[in-house]
Design a protein around this motif. Structure first.
Motif, PDB file in Angstrom:
ATOM      1  N   ASP A 167       0.802  -1.223   0.000  1.00 52.79           N
ATOM      2  CA  ASP A 167       0.000   0.000   0.000  1.00 52.79           C
ATOM      3  C   ASP A 167       0.836   1.276   0.000  1.00 52.79           C
ATOM      4  O   ASP A 167       0.410   2.299  -0.501  1.00 52.79           O
ATOM      5  N   GLU A 168       2.020   1.234   0.597  1.00 55.06           N
ATOM      6  CA  GLU A 168       2.830   2.438   0.723  1.00 55.06           C
ATOM      7  C   GLU A 168       3.668   2.703  -0.530  1.00 55.06           C
ATOM      8  O   GLU A 168       3.713   1.882  -1.442  1.00 55.06           O
ATOM      9  N   GLN A 169       4.326   3.851  -0.536  1.00 56.13           N
ATOM     10  CA  GLN A 169       5.231   4.203  -1.623  1.00 56.13           C
ATOM     11  C   GLN A 169       6.503   3.362  -1.498  1.00 56.13           C
ATOM     12  O   GLN A 169       6.925   3.040  -0.392  1.00 56.13           O
ATOM     13  N   PRO A 170       7.140   3.030  -2.618  1.00 59.02           N
ATOM     14  CA  PRO A 170       8.393   2.276  -2.522  1.00 59.02           C
ATOM     15  C   PRO A 170       9.488   3.126  -1.890  1.00 59.02           C
ATOM     16  O   PRO A 170       9.482   4.354  -1.999  1.00 59.02           O
ATOM     17  N   THR A 171      10.433   2.457  -1.251  1.00 56.21           N
ATOM     18  CA  THR A 171      11.584   3.147  -0.688  1.00 56.21           C
ATOM     19  C   THR A 171      12.471   3.660  -1.807  1.00 56.21           C
ATOM     20  O   THR A 171      12.965   4.784  -1.749  1.00 56.21           O
ATOM     21  N   ILE A 172      12.685   2.830  -2.836  1.00 59.66           N
ATOM     22  CA  ILE A 172      13.388   3.268  -4.041  1.00 59.66           C
ATOM     23  C   ILE A 172      12.711   2.659  -5.260  1.00 59.66           C
ATOM     24  O   ILE A 172      12.029   1.638  -5.168  1.00 59.66           O
ATOM     25  N   ARG A 173      12.926   3.308  -6.389  1.00 64.86           N
ATOM     26  CA  ARG A 173      12.422   2.809  -7.674  1.00 64.86           C
ATOM     27  C   ARG A 173      13.514   3.054  -8.700  1.00 64.86           C
ATOM     28  O   ARG A 173      14.107   4.133  -8.721  1.00 64.86           O
ATOM     29  N   VAL A 174      13.794   2.063  -9.534  1.00 57.67           N
ATOM     30  CA  VAL A 174      14.881   2.164 -10.507  1.00 57.67           C
ATOM     31  C   VAL A 174      14.510   1.379 -11.762  1.00 57.67           C
ATOM     32  O   VAL A 174      13.739   0.419 -11.702  1.00 57.67           O
ATOM     33  N   THR A 175      15.061   1.799 -12.882  1.00 58.34           N
ATOM     34  CA  THR A 175      14.896   1.057 -14.119  1.00 58.34           C
ATOM     35  C   THR A 175      16.077   0.112 -14.285  1.00 58.34           C
ATOM     36  O   THR A 175      17.238   0.531 -14.160  1.00 58.34           O
ATOM     37  N   ALA A 176      15.805  -1.149 -14.541  1.00 56.37           N
ATOM     38  CA  ALA A 176      16.848  -2.153 -14.758  1.00 56.37           C
ATOM     39  C   ALA A 176      17.482  -1.909 -16.131  1.00 56.37           C
ATOM     40  O   ALA A 176      16.783  -1.908 -17.141  1.00 56.37           O
ATOM     41  N   MET A 177      18.785  -1.693 -16.136  1.00 57.87           N
ATOM     42  CA  MET A 177      19.485  -1.335 -17.367  1.00 57.87           C
ATOM     43  C   MET A 177      20.249  -2.537 -17.943  1.00 57.87           C
ATOM     44  O   MET A 177      20.718  -3.399 -17.199  1.00 57.87           O
ATOM     45  N   PRO A 178      20.388  -2.589 -19.260  1.00 61.68           N
ATOM     46  CA  PRO A 178      21.051  -3.721 -19.912  1.00 61.68           C
ATOM     47  C   PRO A 178      22.474  -3.991 -19.429  1.00 61.68           C
ATOM     48  O   PRO A 178      22.917  -5.140 -19.449  1.00 61.68           O
ATOM     49  N   ALA A 179      23.200  -2.984 -18.975  1.00 62.72           N
ATOM     50  CA  ALA A 179      24.583  -3.188 -18.528  1.00 62.72           C
ATOM     51  C   ALA A 179      24.662  -4.117 -17.315  1.00 62.72           C
ATOM     52  O   ALA A 179      25.719  -4.696 -17.057  1.00 62.72           O
ATOM     53  N   ASP A 180      23.562  -4.273 -16.584  1.00 63.64           N
ATOM     54  CA  ASP A 180      23.536  -5.121 -15.397  1.00 63.64           C
ATOM     55  C   ASP A 180      22.832  -6.455 -15.640  1.00 63.64           C
ATOM     56  O   ASP A 180      22.469  -7.156 -14.697  1.00 63.64           O
ATOM     57  N   ALA A 181      22.644  -6.797 -16.917  1.00 69.44           N
ATOM     58  CA  ALA A 181      21.916  -8.014 -17.283  1.00 69.44           C
ATOM     59  C   ALA A 181      22.874  -9.075 -17.838  1.00 69.44           C
ATOM     60  O   ALA A 181      23.945  -8.768 -18.347  1.00 69.44           O
TER      61      ALA A 181
END
Length: 135
Positions: free
Chosen positions: A15-29
């Motif tokens: 229900d609450e807001q996330p502590t952090i939000r990030v986009t997963a980038m190809p360099a970390d895949a």
């Protein structure tokens, strides 16, 4: 944080807001476009660290990571939202429940991808444990 059935990956977002939000980038895949587990654990550590420092009103250091379950892969391009809540408070330690949810960049359907427990200890300027007041 609302429960979504233990290790079941589907359910309602917290229900609450996330502590952090990030986009997963190809360099970390990896070669298949799935994010490395270490990257995901690192994001969970960042969120738990932010929560611990805010809750303890000061410096807090990682003490333990336990019970992390990888429920489904995170794909490059997914939006990752990490939710945290205090699970247990000790004199200087904070046991933090962490959930990570992902959703496709171009969609609305979210799924829980990882959950676990991360413990931080509040420390003073010299790095010694310090008491945390219940918030």
């Amino acid at each position: 944080m609302s429960e979504s059935g233990g290790t079941e990956p589907h359910g309602a977002l917290p229900d609450e807001q996330p502590t952090i939000r990030v986009t997963a980038m190809p360099a970390d895949a990896n070669f298949y476009g799935d994010m490395f587990g270490g990257w995901l654990v690192g994001q969970m550590d960042l969120a738990a660290s932010a929560f611990a420092s805010r809750y303890s009103r000061g410096r807090a250091v990682l003490a333990a990571i336990e019970g992390i379950a990888f429920l489904r892969p995170v794909r490059a391009g997914d939006e990752l939202s990490i939710y945290t809540r205090l699970d247990r408070l000790g004199r200087s330690s904070m046991r933090i429940a962490v959930q990570a949810w992902s959703r496709p960049r171009d969609g609305d359907a979210a799924a829980k991808v990882t959950d676990g427990i991360i413990t931080f200890v509040a420390v003073d300027e010299a790095g010694r444990p310090r008491a945390v007041e219940p918030g």
